[in-house]
Design a protein around this motif. Structure first.
Motif, PDB file in Angstrom:
ATOM      1  N   VAL A 193      58.918  26.782  60.857  1.00  0.00           N
ATOM      2  CA  VAL A 193      57.549  26.316  60.922  1.00  0.00           C
ATOM      3  C   VAL A 193      56.780  25.546  62.477  1.00  0.00           C
ATOM      4  CG1 VAL A 193      56.424  23.863  59.796  1.00  0.00           C
ATOM      5  CG2 VAL A 193      58.169  25.692  58.528  1.00  0.00           C
ATOM      6  N   ARG A 194      55.813  25.613  62.861  1.00  0.00           N
ATOM      7  CA  ARG A 194      54.855  24.973  63.784  1.00  0.00           C
ATOM      8  C   ARG A 194      54.357  24.105  63.183  1.00  0.00           C
ATOM      9  NH1 ARG A 194      49.706  25.713  65.172  1.00  0.00           N
ATOM     10  NH2 ARG A 194      49.780  27.451  63.735  1.00  0.00           N
ATOM     11  N   LYS A 213      55.985  29.385  64.046  1.00  0.00           N
ATOM     12  CA  LYS A 213      55.951  29.691  65.054  1.00  0.00           C
ATOM     13  C   LYS A 213      55.500  31.157  65.178  1.00  0.00           C
ATOM     14  CE  LYS A 213      58.937  25.878  66.243  1.00  0.00           C
ATOM     15  NZ  LYS A 213      59.831  25.305  66.289  1.00  0.00           N
ATOM     16  N   ASP A 214      56.243  32.148  65.032  1.00  0.00           N
ATOM     17  CA  ASP A 214      56.470  33.357  64.928  1.00  0.00           C
ATOM     18  C   ASP A 214      56.147  33.878  63.328  1.00  0.00           C
ATOM     19  OD1 ASP A 214      56.799  36.335  65.144  1.00  0.00           O
ATOM     20  OD2 ASP A 214      59.583  35.850  66.091  1.00  0.00           O
ATOM     21  N   VAL A 215      54.372  35.033  63.796  1.00  0.00           N
ATOM     22  CA  VAL A 215      54.168  35.542  61.838  1.00  0.00           C
ATOM     23  C   VAL A 215      55.530  36.285  61.418  1.00  0.00           C
ATOM     24  CG1 VAL A 215      52.297  34.696  62.508  1.00  0.00           C
ATOM     25  CG2 VAL A 215      52.922  37.250  63.333  1.00  0.00           C
ATOM     26  N   SER A 216      56.636  36.776  62.380  1.00  0.00           N
ATOM     27  CA  SER A 216      57.630  38.018  62.056  1.00  0.00           C
ATOM     28  C   SER A 216      58.685  37.073  60.978  1.00  0.00           C
ATOM     29  CB  SER A 216      58.087  38.527  63.572  1.00  0.00           C
ATOM     30  OG  SER A 216      58.784  37.928  64.490  1.00  0.00           O
ATOM     31  N   LYS A 217      58.941  35.915  61.417  1.00  0.00           N
ATOM     32  CA  LYS A 217      59.927  34.949  60.119  1.00  0.00           C
ATOM     33  C   LYS A 217      59.205  34.582  59.458  1.00  0.00           C
ATOM     34  CE  LYS A 217      62.274  34.946  64.130  1.00  0.00           C
ATOM     35  NZ  LYS A 217      63.762  35.886  64.228  1.00  0.00           N
ATOM     36  N   GLN A 218      57.839  35.702  58.993  1.00  0.00           N
ATOM     37  CA  GLN A 218      57.239  34.519  57.766  1.00  0.00           C
ATOM     38  C   GLN A 218      57.912  34.824  56.338  1.00  0.00           C
ATOM     39  OE1 GLN A 218      53.673  36.687  55.357  1.00  0.00           O
ATOM     40  NE2 GLN A 218      53.098  34.920  56.729  1.00  0.00           N
ATOM     41  N   LYS A 219      58.506  36.336  56.360  1.00  0.00           N
ATOM     42  CA  LYS A 219      59.381  37.101  55.014  1.00  0.00           C
ATOM     43  C   LYS A 219      60.873  35.934  54.921  1.00  0.00           C
ATOM     44  CE  LYS A 219      61.592  40.924  53.507  1.00  0.00           C
ATOM     45  NZ  LYS A 219      62.138  42.215  53.517  1.00  0.00           N
ATOM     46  N   THR A 272      59.550  17.257  52.782  1.00  0.00           N
ATOM     47  CA  THR A 272      60.701  17.779  54.694  1.00  0.00           C
ATOM     48  C   THR A 272      61.772  18.262  54.295  1.00  0.00           C
ATOM     49  OG1 THR A 272      61.016  14.766  52.561  1.00  0.00           O
ATOM     50  CG2 THR A 272      62.850  15.937  54.227  1.00  0.00           C
ATOM     51  N   ALA A 273      61.861  19.505  53.149  1.00  0.00           N
ATOM     52  CA  ALA A 273      62.315  21.064  53.252  1.00  0.00           C
ATOM     53  C   ALA A 273      61.789  21.896  54.080  1.00  0.00           C
ATOM     54  CB  ALA A 273      62.832  21.536  52.556  1.00  0.00           C
ATOM     55  N   ILE A 274      60.383  21.299  54.349  1.00  0.00           N
ATOM     56  CA  ILE A 274      59.709  22.466  54.758  1.00  0.00           C
ATOM     57  C   ILE A 274      59.417  21.644  56.217  1.00  0.00           C
ATOM     58  CG2 ILE A 274      57.146  23.015  55.314  1.00  0.00           C
ATOM     59  CD1 ILE A 274      56.352  22.882  52.521  1.00  0.00           C
TER      60      ILE A 274
END
Length: 302
Positions: free
Chosen positions: A87-88, A134-140, A79-81
């Motif tokens: 998250v795409r 959605k955007d790998v730059s937001k992975q961190k 649910t948090a994810i």
């Protein structure tokens, strides 16, 4: 402006182009080259961006749970994810599914090797959530958040892959802007030279017109028409060339490299030119207008 003045300005603008044929052809050719390179680079960057986005879709963050995590805790993590903007999509992979995928990847057709484990699942603690961004730059930022959740044992990420893809995206954007600025500056310079020649040829005529009371706007309009017409022609020609060229490249790659069609999936021609046509026309006309206006501001007072 009345109809007769409008007609006069159009005719005089076209005459200026004809009088200065060599300079006008040089300006049109340069504008054509500039818009062609702009369109070519735009098509390349859009397709390259599409390939990067396809590559990004395969970059996943994997969340593993504490060994004693309960099902409500696992559901709470899911649910948090789902509430995170980065998250795409995400999916739950049970321990049995993880073991099944492992057998396919590592044992292949050697079923006997897999059967030797009998009912003992060596990946019994490897249930996880597989998350796609959605955007790998937001992975961190996502990984930092996930590590702080109760019930999470560890989070696996593809930091180097994400960083590489993100850097490529940034590089493409900077290079695109740099090329566009250079091309626009060159086109404005050449159109400015063409208009300057037109003014020098008609210097005496302009002086007489101003002596008998002609306003600056009346004298200026034919040169504006000249610059805009050069810009318009110089943007239509490369659009036609690019349309034909892009369509042939798509068909050629599809016919000759069918096995690579998934890797080199071209953006449809309609999607490319839906943006490229109005942008190129506006760019061409705008450069023609700005180039002629800047020149007239310097040289009109004769």
């Amino acid at each position: 402006m009345n109809l007769s003045s409008f007609s006069y300005n159009i005719k005089q603008g076209l005459k200026n182009i004809w009088r200065n044929k060599m300079f006008s052809l040089a300006s049109i050719a340069t504008m054509t080259a500039c818009i062609f390179l702009f369109g070519l680079f735009y098509a390349i960057s859009v397709n390259f961006g599409g390939m990067l986005r396809n590559a990004e879709k395969g970059v996943a963050v994997t969340v593993y749970f504490d060994n004693n995590a309960t099902q409500p805790q696992i559901d709470s993590i899911g649910t948090a994810i789902s509430k995170r903007k980065e998250v795409r999509s995400y999916k739950f992979i049970s321990a049995d599914e993880a073991w099944s995928e492992f057998q396919k990847s590592y044992f292949g057709n050697h079923k006997d090797a897999a059967d030797s484990f009998a009912d003992d699942n060596p990946l019994k603690d490897m249930a996880n959530y597989e998350i796609y961004l959605k955007d790998v730059s937001k992975q961190k930022s996502l990984v930092k958040y996930l590590n702080g959740l109760d019930g999470v044992r560890e989070v696996h990420q593809s930091a180097s892959t994400a960083r590489t893809l993100s850097d490529f995206n940034t590089l493409v954007q900077f290079v695109s802007m740099g090329i566009i600025i250079v091309l626009v500056a060159v086109a404005i310079f050449l159109i400015s030279n063409t208009v300057t020649v037109g003014i020098s040829v008609r210097k005496e005529e302009i002086a007489i017109m101003k002596l008998i009371g002609a306003k600056d706007s009346f004298v200026r309009e034919p040169f504006i028409v000249e610059g805009v017409t050069i810009g318009l022609i110089g943007s239509i020609i490369p659009l036609l060339i690019l349309y034909i060229l892009y369509g042939r490249i798509i068909h050629y790659v599809a016919d000759r490299f069918d096995a690579l069609s998934d890797m080199f999936a071209f953006v449809p021609i309609g999607s490319i030119f839906r943006i490229l046509i109005p942008v190129s026309l506006i760019l061409g006309v705008g450069i023609g207008y700005i180039g002629s206006r800047l020149t007239l501001k310097k040289h009109l007072h004769v």
